[in-house]
Structures are given as C-alpha cells and as structure tokens.
Design an enzyme around this catalytic site. Sequence first.
Site, PDB file in Angstrom:
ATOM      1  N   PRO A 148      -3.180   2.560   4.079  1.00 40.49           N
ATOM      2  CG  PRO A 148      -4.501   3.291   2.352  1.00 40.49           C
ATOM      3  CD  PRO A 148      -4.491   3.139   3.832  1.00 40.49           C
ATOM      4  CD  GLU A 149       2.055   2.174   7.157  1.00 43.95           C
ATOM      5  OE1 GLU A 149       3.299   2.162   7.177  1.00 43.95           O
ATOM      6  OE2 GLU A 149       1.373   1.592   8.027  1.00 43.95           O
ATOM      7  NE  ARG A 156      -1.432   7.273  15.092  1.00 45.04           N
ATOM      8  CZ  ARG A 156      -2.431   8.078  15.428  1.00 45.04           C
ATOM      9  NH1 ARG A 156      -3.325   7.720  16.318  1.00 45.04           N
ATOM     10  NH2 ARG A 156      -2.555   9.254  14.851  1.00 45.04           N
ATOM     11  CE  LYS A 193       2.039   7.404   6.259  1.00 41.13           C
ATOM     12  NZ  LYS A 193       1.492   7.459   7.632  1.00 41.13           N
ATOM     13  NE  ARG A 250     -12.703   2.766  10.975  1.00 38.05           N
ATOM     14  CZ  ARG A 250     -11.794   2.017  11.543  1.00 38.05           C
ATOM     15  NH1 ARG A 250     -10.618   2.490  11.774  1.00 38.05           N
ATOM     16  NH2 ARG A 250     -12.070   0.800  11.902  1.00 38.05           N
TER      17      ARG A 250
END
Length: 275
Positions: A2-3, A264, A59, A113
């Site tokens: 989710p951004e 990343r 976010k 997670r």
Amino acid sequence: MPELPEVETIRRDLNKELKGRKILKLKFYDWAKMLKPDPETVKKAIEGKKIKEFDRRAKLLLMHLGDHGTTIVFHLKLTGQLLLKKNTDPKDRFNHVIIQLDNGDELHFNDLRKFGYIKVIKDKEELKKLLSDFGPEPLTKEFTVEVFKKILKKTSRNIKTVIMDQAKISGVGNIYADEALWRAKIHPEKTAEKLTEKEIQDLFDALLFVLKQGIEDRGTSVDSYLDVYADEGKHKKNLKVFRLDKEPCPRCKTIIKKIRVGGRGTHYCPACQVK
DNA sequence: CGATTCCCCTGATAGC
DNA sequence: TGCTATCAGGGGAATC
C-alpha cells in the site's frame, strides 16, 4: 504494498462507510505488538468513541475520533489489509485486530508479515509533530515543480531513493517510483542533483500521472493489497515495468532489467532510461 | 550529511 | 516428500 493511491482508496471508502459510527470494542488476538504503545492504551483510546473522519498523510491512514484530539494512525507497511466485514463474518487467517462498530460492521486489520501497526496519537500537538516529519503531498497545490526542483538540487543521492524518501516527498513507494521513472525516461540510479530542467519537469509530471492513475484504478494489487471490500485494485494492468523484468519494454521492446537500488528491487528499461 | 547493514516477519520458490 | 536457504520490502535504528 500500500502506497499513496492504495491508502487514499481505503481512506475514501472508509469515510463513505464508517464516518460518524461509534466504536464499541477493539479485539486483538495473536499480535499485541501491532498495537502501540500497547493494547490497553489503544483499547482505552478508541472504545466508546465516535469516528469523526478518515484522513491520510503519506502512507499513513489517520482516523480522527470525535473527542477533541485523539487520532488513531494505521500503517499497512507491506502486507497490511483493512477490510470491512459484518460481525457474522469469520476472521481471516492473518487477522490480528478487529474493531467492532455500533451497526454490526467490523473493521478487520489483517497482516501476513506483521509489519503494520495501529498507534494512538493522544492530541493535536503529537499529531502535528508526527506529520511534520513528512515531505510535501504530491497531489496538493503545495507540491509545485519549483518545490520538487529544490528538493532534488540539494542532494547527491540517486533519484529513486530521493523520491521514495518520505521526508522529501510523501507517499511514493517502490511501485510508483519505478513507474514514474520509466515514464519520465530517467535511470533510477541517476544522481538527483544532476537531473536536467526537462527531466525534473518530466519526472514531476510522471509522478502526478502515475499517482492519479493509481487512484483512478483503486490501487495496485501485487502481493496482498485489497481494498476495504476485499476487491483487487486494477492498476496492475497499467504497470509498465514494475515486476516485469525479462518482459519487453512497452515503449521500445528492450528487455526490462531488474537491479537493486537503495536495497529495493528496481525495474527499468536499459534502453529508454539513461543516466 | 549519506551510505550501509541489520532488524522486524513469513509465504513462495528454488535446489537438493 | 520434505528439508533448508534465499528472497521480498517500509521504515527505524545503529554504525561508520
């Protein structure tokens, strides 16, 4: 993950569905660590309170309560989900917290997670301090190309790391960073201060474009993102490079490469995007 | 100041 | 079949 577009989609729907509702009870099961500073404080802060409004910064999803100042902050991190359910629905496998409303609705926080969290912000002062750590919101009028240029001109870091730095610009994560850089034809490892005037303008336009399109598409469902109705976002079909390594670039047919930038996974076209 | 590494987690996947 | 190693990543903290 989710951004900005995903959190914004959730915010809009929750405002539509839950604004004005009273919270009866918060239930947590197996992961007390996600409730900050601790489960008892969160319970005490929200049980019996009315939901004033949902807001968003970067976010973060902010739930303002109708008691003059308390705000509950939700961060979904990589795999968090906020799902709207009924009190007759079973809880999901990765559910950790349930917020029960006065009409039988429930808000379920699921997180495979366990990186996400729910945090109590006790007053406006604490909220102001928390929010002051973030850079400008890209979809507001405060974010102009001049503001963007100033941010880029004073750093020797690579451009992708800078646009993902929440202290510099709010809400851009790995998906939309790769997509915007592809659209603007800029190599993710290019030094930020070395971008030309045209590249700055192009990247500015590209960022706004991909974020707006992401919102129109109700987010990108890679990994485990779902909206509050447990439906997938439709932006995946509009992705050009993200997780499309070994596929041809939609612009020039060169094979998309995957490298690591700032730790990343980074996807780009080695022909279109030059340093 | 920036770069790097570790950490928090666990499902998916690859290799044997 | 089933074990083990590796990877994914937002962001905070520690270290150089």
